[in-house]
Design a protein around this motif. Sequence first.
Motif, short mmCIF file in Angstrom:
data_model
loop_
_atom_site.label_atom_id
_atom_site.label_comp_id
_atom_site.label_asym_id
_atom_site.label_seq_id
_atom_site.Cartn_x
_atom_site.Cartn_y
_atom_site.Cartn_z
N SER A 1 1.15 8.99 0.70
CA SER A 1 2.19 8.30 -0.02
C SER A 1 3.15 7.56 0.81
O SER A 1 3.85 6.93 0.16
N LYS A 2 2.96 7.49 1.96
CA LYS A 2 3.93 6.81 3.06
C LYS A 2 3.71 5.65 3.10
O LYS A 2 4.30 4.50 3.04
N THR A 3 2.32 5.25 3.41
CA THR A 3 1.96 3.85 4.06
C THR A 3 2.15 2.84 3.01
O THR A 3 2.82 1.92 3.46
N PRO A 4 1.79 2.98 1.73
CA PRO A 4 2.28 1.90 0.89
C PRO A 4 3.80 1.47 0.57
O PRO A 4 4.22 0.28 0.52
N PHE A 5 4.60 2.64 0.96
CA PHE A 5 6.01 2.42 1.08
C PHE A 5 6.48 1.29 1.91
O PHE A 5 7.16 0.45 1.91
N TRP A 6 5.83 1.30 3.28
CA TRP A 6 6.32 0.75 4.33
C TRP A 6 6.04 -0.64 4.01
O TRP A 6 6.97 -1.81 4.23
N PHE A 7 4.94 -0.92 3.56
CA PHE A 7 4.48 -2.42 3.20
C PHE A 7 5.64 -2.81 2.00
O PHE A 7 5.83 -4.00 2.18
N LEU A 8 5.70 -2.22 1.19
CA LEU A 8 6.52 -2.44 -0.06
C LEU A 8 7.87 -2.60 0.36
O LEU A 8 8.70 -3.73 -0.26
N LEU A 9 8.54 -1.84 1.40
CA LEU A 9 9.81 -2.11 2.09
C LEU A 9 9.74 -3.76 2.37
O LEU A 9 10.81 -4.47 2.16
N PHE A 10 8.90 -3.97 3.46
CA PHE A 10 8.86 -5.31 3.95
C PHE A 10 8.90 -6.37 2.85
O PHE A 10 9.57 -7.41 2.87
N SER A 11 8.07 -6.19 1.85
CA SER A 11 7.86 -7.03 0.92
C SER A 11 8.98 -7.34 -0.11
O SER A 11 9.50 -8.25 -0.36
#
Length: 456
Positions: free
Chosen positions: A163-173
Amino acid sequence: MAQSKEMTSGPSLPLILNFTFPLLLGNLLQQTYSLVDAAIVGKFLGINALASVGASTSVVFLILGFCNGCCGGFGIPVAQKFGARDYVTMRRYVSVSLKLAAVMSVAVAIVTSLLCGFILRSMRTPENIFEGAYLYLLITFIGVPCTFFYNLLSSIIRALGDSKTPFWFLLFSTILNIVLDLFCILTLGWGVAGAAIATVFSQGLSALLCYIYMYRKFDILKTEPADRRFRSDLARQLLYIGVPMGLQFSITAIGSIMLQSANNALGTACVAAFTAAMRIKMFVMCPLDSLGMAMATYSGQNYGAGKPDRIWMGIKSATLMMTVYVIAIGALMWGLAEKFALLFISPDETEIIDDTALFLHINTSFFFLLGMLSILRYTIQGAGYTRLAMFSGVSEMVARVLVSLIAVPLWGFWGVCFGDPTAWLFANLFLIPAFIYVYRRLQRIVVKEGRVVANS
């Protein structure tokens, strides 16, 4: 290489908590999209522009809710096959789901874009905000494929226990969305259309980054040519699970559309208060949504592993976490709701600020009902009973329709404030016996050679 994670053994509370936390951060970031749009629009473009952004909130929820529900449903067979360690079928499900997503998202985007004007007029959108509402809604619908693919790819990655990986992309976005909001609105002068463009572009970038990462870093998803073939039997199974989940959100949204239409008829001030309050409410309910999403993966994996008793353990752990949060956020909202309203509304708009605070006070007082709804509904869905869970959406729809037809004409904005709590109550009256029924069936699961064969 990214690591997948099983939740089929070990204490349930820390497993669910650790899985929920990145989901929560991701959901908070997604809601930040809406908060940033509304805050920048309200502060720099005025109350009418803020009302334009919020006039079609429930319609956006209807369409995007259907897409997001389908995506969550498509991830359930992936989680179940991962829990059963049937990795070949799991990869084939992933491949078919991507093909279905391409067709469905484009079709939804075309149809909804053509119907924007009709939708807004049907909802009695005030004329002074119609043009802005139309542009915002049109751009949002054109960007449906971006939202669809981000949520699908995130659902697949979560099904593998990450559940961590999508968070990092979403943070950048999200950071990009804030920058683009300011650039499109303040520098280019595109108004509410600029806010919608910034959001769609940012979500599209999140989807692209998730796709690249998923196939480069998860060895378990590396496919052979045979895995990439379109398989109608798997497509039917995905649609059998995903479409009811999507329809559940859409059915729920029909009631929300009725409620928002009744609120729109109360005038621009009530539309603005509703818009600001909903943005705040959606933000503070993120922990409850995230906990529910975690329970979908948790129950899906344990269903696939043939461990129904662990699902009940998870329910108890999730309820404990939910109760602690509900008490804390209720106290916070009763003390600071007016301060949060000032994020969107100028201090001199005292009536709108008071209505916003009233909505938040009433809704957060009933958050325990929403928390139970999220936990039970997602658990039932994770076990594959998505059609049963869909009927809880029918219960919500009926409640909101009754409130919009009876309570709002009698009590005005007070009636609007009680729309969601009434819907949560109706949903729980269905979900509690529904979960008892599902759990008894799960206890009779037959497991042979480490795989779920049937339930009866």
